[in-house]
Design an enzyme around this catalytic site. Structure first.
Site, PDB file in Angstrom:
ATOM      1  N   ASN A   9       0.898  -1.505  -0.107  1.00  0.00           N
ATOM      2  CA  ASN A   9       0.525  -0.324   0.192  1.00  0.00           C
ATOM      3  C   ASN A   9       1.264   1.476  -0.305  1.00  0.00           C
ATOM      4  O   ASN A   9       1.332   1.268   1.605  1.00  0.00           O
ATOM      5  CB  ASN A   9      -0.568  -0.403   0.866  1.00  0.00           C
ATOM      6  CG  ASN A   9      -1.763   1.364   1.046  1.00  0.00           C
ATOM      7  OD1 ASN A   9      -1.364   2.280   0.845  1.00  0.00           O
ATOM      8  ND2 ASN A   9      -2.764   1.312   1.298  1.00  0.00           N
ATOM      9  N   HIS A  12       0.419   5.851   1.837  1.00  0.00           N
ATOM     10  CA  HIS A  12       1.559   6.915   2.452  1.00  0.00           C
ATOM     11  C   HIS A  12       2.744   7.967   1.481  1.00  0.00           C
ATOM     12  O   HIS A  12       3.145   8.878   1.741  1.00  0.00           O
ATOM     13  CB  HIS A  12       2.683   5.923   3.586  1.00  0.00           C
ATOM     14  CG  HIS A  12       1.775   5.996   5.033  1.00  0.00           C
ATOM     15  ND1 HIS A  12       0.522   6.364   5.002  1.00  0.00           N
ATOM     16  CD2 HIS A  12       1.908   5.045   5.635  1.00  0.00           C
ATOM     17  CE1 HIS A  12       0.057   5.680   6.444  1.00  0.00           C
ATOM     18  NE2 HIS A  12       0.763   5.205   7.073  1.00  0.00           N
ATOM     19  N   HIS A  45      -5.615   3.296  -1.969  1.00  0.00           N
ATOM     20  CA  HIS A  45      -6.648   4.117  -1.173  1.00  0.00           C
ATOM     21  C   HIS A  45      -7.106   5.286  -1.331  1.00  0.00           C
ATOM     22  O   HIS A  45      -7.120   6.263  -1.450  1.00  0.00           O
ATOM     23  CB  HIS A  45      -6.783   4.053   0.263  1.00  0.00           C
ATOM     24  CG  HIS A  45      -8.018   3.764   1.002  1.00  0.00           C
ATOM     25  ND1 HIS A  45      -8.440   4.145   2.015  1.00  0.00           N
ATOM     26  CD2 HIS A  45      -9.975   4.530  -0.143  1.00  0.00           C
ATOM     27  CE1 HIS A  45      -9.721   4.461   2.653  1.00  0.00           C
ATOM     28  NE2 HIS A  45     -10.491   4.816   1.307  1.00  0.00           N
ATOM     29  N   ARG A  47      -9.510   7.715  -0.945  1.00  0.00           N
ATOM     30  CA  ARG A  47     -10.488   8.133   0.097  1.00  0.00           C
ATOM     31  C   ARG A  47     -11.296   9.142  -0.784  1.00  0.00           C
ATOM     32  O   ARG A  47     -10.690   9.721  -2.100  1.00  0.00           O
ATOM     33  CB  ARG A  47      -9.539   8.840   0.928  1.00  0.00           C
ATOM     34  CG  ARG A  47      -8.909   8.054   1.814  1.00  0.00           C
ATOM     35  CD  ARG A  47      -8.839   8.471   3.271  1.00  0.00           C
ATOM     36  NE  ARG A  47      -9.644   8.676   4.196  1.00  0.00           N
ATOM     37  CZ  ARG A  47      -9.906   7.794   4.428  1.00  0.00           C
ATOM     38  NH1 ARG A  47      -9.017   7.255   5.241  1.00  0.00           N
ATOM     39  NH2 ARG A  47     -11.001   7.834   5.765  1.00  0.00           N
ATOM     40  N   ARG A  51      -7.243  12.146   0.956  1.00  0.00           N
ATOM     41  CA  ARG A  51      -5.969  12.810   1.561  1.00  0.00           C
ATOM     42  C   ARG A  51      -4.759  12.435   1.080  1.00  0.00           C
ATOM     43  O   ARG A  51      -3.786  13.624   1.102  1.00  0.00           O
ATOM     44  CB  ARG A  51      -6.625  12.922   3.017  1.00  0.00           C
ATOM     45  CG  ARG A  51      -6.204  11.444   3.810  1.00  0.00           C
ATOM     46  CD  ARG A  51      -6.404  11.151   4.946  1.00  0.00           C
ATOM     47  NE  ARG A  51      -8.098  11.427   5.452  1.00  0.00           N
ATOM     48  CZ  ARG A  51      -8.288  10.970   6.529  1.00  0.00           C
ATOM     49  NH1 ARG A  51      -7.697   9.887   7.337  1.00  0.00           N
ATOM     50  NH2 ARG A  51      -9.378  10.900   6.951  1.00  0.00           N
ATOM     51  N   GLU A  72      -8.465   0.197  -3.347  1.00  0.00           N
ATOM     52  CA  GLU A  72      -9.532   0.530  -1.805  1.00  0.00           C
ATOM     53  C   GLU A  72     -10.371   1.349  -2.019  1.00  0.00           C
ATOM     54  O   GLU A  72     -10.212   2.507  -2.298  1.00  0.00           O
ATOM     55  CB  GLU A  72      -8.343   0.317  -0.855  1.00  0.00           C
ATOM     56  CG  GLU A  72      -8.180  -1.249  -0.176  1.00  0.00           C
ATOM     57  CD  GLU A  72      -7.177  -0.757   1.306  1.00  0.00           C
ATOM     58  OE1 GLU A  72      -7.646   0.284   1.771  1.00  0.00           O
ATOM     59  OE2 GLU A  72      -5.578  -1.388   1.395  1.00  0.00           O
ATOM     60  N   THR A 103      -7.809   3.326   7.823  1.00  0.00           N
ATOM     61  CA  THR A 103      -9.281   2.453   8.061  1.00  0.00           C
ATOM     62  C   THR A 103      -9.479   1.899   9.556  1.00  0.00           C
ATOM     63  O   THR A 103      -8.590   1.197   9.955  1.00  0.00           O
ATOM     64  CB  THR A 103      -9.417   1.312   7.218  1.00  0.00           C
ATOM     65  OG1 THR A 103      -8.512   2.383   6.105  1.00  0.00           O
ATOM     66  CG2 THR A 103     -10.805   0.943   6.730  1.00  0.00           C
ATOM     67  N   GLU A 151     -11.062  -9.563   3.506  1.00  0.00           N
ATOM     68  CA  GLU A 151      -9.501  -9.089   4.013  1.00  0.00           C
ATOM     69  C   GLU A 151      -9.908  -9.085   5.077  1.00  0.00           C
ATOM     70  O   GLU A 151     -10.434  -8.550   5.480  1.00  0.00           O
ATOM     71  CB  GLU A 151      -8.979  -8.054   2.996  1.00  0.00           C
ATOM     72  CG  GLU A 151      -7.774  -8.123   4.007  1.00  0.00           C
ATOM     73  CD  GLU A 151      -6.964  -6.262   3.267  1.00  0.00           C
ATOM     74  OE1 GLU A 151      -7.340  -6.057   2.043  1.00  0.00           O
ATOM     75  OE2 GLU A 151      -6.634  -5.782   3.672  1.00  0.00           O
ATOM     76  N   HIS A 190      -3.532  -5.288   7.298  1.00  0.00           N
ATOM     77  CA  HIS A 190      -3.975  -3.584   8.708  1.00  0.00           C
ATOM     78  C   HIS A 190      -2.632  -3.621  10.316  1.00  0.00           C
ATOM     79  O   HIS A 190      -3.352  -4.760  10.739  1.00  0.00           O
ATOM     80  CB  HIS A 190      -5.245  -3.431   9.355  1.00  0.00           C
ATOM     81  CG  HIS A 190      -5.905  -1.516   9.620  1.00  0.00           C
ATOM     82  ND1 HIS A 190      -5.394  -1.283  10.809  1.00  0.00           N
ATOM     83  CD2 HIS A 190      -5.876  -0.796   8.956  1.00  0.00           C
ATOM     84  CE1 HIS A 190      -5.125  -0.552  10.816  1.00  0.00           C
ATOM     85  NE2 HIS A 190      -5.834   0.310   9.486  1.00  0.00           N
TER      86      HIS A 190
HETATM   87  N1  PXP Z   1      -5.878  -3.108   4.143  1.00  0.00           N
HETATM   88  C1  PXP Z   1      -6.821  -1.987   4.627  1.00  0.00           C
HETATM   89  C2  PXP Z   1      -8.297  -1.988   3.609  1.00  0.00           C
HETATM   90  C3  PXP Z   1      -6.416  -0.820   4.687  1.00  0.00           C
HETATM   91  O1  PXP Z   1      -7.278  -0.243   4.653  1.00  0.00           O
HETATM   92  C4  PXP Z   1      -5.135  -0.731   4.965  1.00  0.00           C
HETATM   93  C5  PXP Z   1      -4.432   1.262   5.463  1.00  0.00           C
HETATM   94  O2  PXP Z   1      -4.984   1.790   4.422  1.00  0.00           O
HETATM   95  C6  PXP Z   1      -4.297  -1.714   4.863  1.00  0.00           C
HETATM   96  C7  PXP Z   1      -4.716  -3.053   4.952  1.00  0.00           C
HETATM   97  C8  PXP Z   1      -2.776  -1.126   5.657  1.00  0.00           C
HETATM   98  O3  PXP Z   1      -2.725  -1.104   6.467  1.00  0.00           O
HETATM   99  P1  PXP Z   1      -1.021  -0.777   7.219  1.00  0.00           P
HETATM  100  O4  PXP Z   1      -0.504   0.605   6.658  1.00  0.00           O
HETATM  101  O5  PXP Z   1      -0.883  -0.342   8.736  1.00  0.00           O
HETATM  102  O6  PXP Z   1      -0.129  -1.475   6.816  1.00  0.00           O
END
Ligand code: PXP
Length: 242
Positions: A9, A12, A45, A47, A51, A72, A103, A151, A190
């Site tokens: 992901n 960031h 994601h 959003r 953001r 996402e 999330t 997931e 997550h």
């Molecule tokens: N899976 C989903 C559905 C999420 O919303 C997120 C956070 O954006 C992640 C995985 C990844 O989480 P983390 O950044 O804590 O690894």
């Protein structure tokens, strides 16, 4: 032999860009480096408040990602329309609250709106994943709604300490088994990090992990290529799935 896949992901990276209102660092570059380092997919994601990831990012990523693009999003009309036009390989439907940092919980798997969104995405040829708490009834409801994948939310496992951690791991394992029994593919994500990921990767049925924060945080010090390779090594250290 299959192995547990890593989807990185890159939200960031976009967060840093947006903090300065600049055009860099670019999540599109980050995605390319992740793929070169061996990532099996890229997750972003989009959003509703834009953001971090913005529409331009997903448009370009759709053209440049060579592995799997996992979008996402909330199950809103706007997002479903964007996804149906863009055609990511996979859409993960998540709950979204404006005030949250990330999330927070799993999706409430109920209601006509969600079912319609899943159908529209499926009709457009997009695989649909639901981000859910690791609970048997929620997993069953996901299958009933026509999802292809669940997931499992690993946040509680990651936050658990001592004996609670084994309980949370078991919750994930039970939910994964239920998902397989309902012909759902199983992903998880997550809060996963280098020290806590291996146990989750070893749960039978889990095919795919979505990891963001830990990898991008490590990349600040060791570089993105190294951070992705280190995560892949950690996940795949003897862990295979059928
Ligand atoms: N899976 C989903 C559905 C999420 O919303 C997120 C956070 O954006 C992640 C995985 C990844 O989480 P983390 O950044 O804590 O690894």
């Amino acid at each position: 032999m299959n192995y547990v896949r890593l989807h990185v992901n890159v939200d960031h990276v976009a967060t840093v860009r947006q903090a300065r209102g600049e055009s860099y660092p670019d999540p599109v570059w980050a995605a390319a480096v992740c793929e070169l380092a061996g990532a099996d997919g890229i997750t972003v994601h989009l959003r509703e408040d834009r953001r971090h990831i913005v529409d331009r990012d997903v448009r370009i990523l759709r053209e440049t990602v060579r592995t799997v693009l996992n979008l996402e999003m909330a199950a809103t009309d706007e997002m479903v329309e964007i996804a149906c036009n863009l055609k990511p390989d996979l859409c993960t439907l998540v709950p979204e609250k404006r005030e949250e940092r990330t999330t927070e919980g799993g999706l409430a798997v109920e209601g006509e709106t969600l079912e319609k969104s899943i159908k529209k995405l499926s009709d457009a040829g997009i695989a649909v994943s639901l981000f859910v708490d690791p609970e048997v009834p929620v997993v069953r409801a996901s299958a009933g709604m026509g999802a292809d994948i669940v997931e499992l939310h690993t946040g509680d496992y990651c936050n658990a300490r001592g004996g609670e951690r084994a309980k949370e791991l078991n919750r994930l394992a039970v939910a994964a088994e239920e998902a397989m029994g309902n012909d759902l593919r199983v992903a998880a994500g997550h809060g996963l990090d280098y020290p806590n990921v291996k146990e989750v990767a070893a749960i039978p049925g889990i095919e795919e992990l979505n990891i963001g924060h830990a990898i991008i945080a490590r990349a600040l010090f060791s570089g993105m290529d190294r951070a992705v390779r280190d995560m892949i090594d950690t996940i795949r250290d003897g862990v295979f799935c059928a």
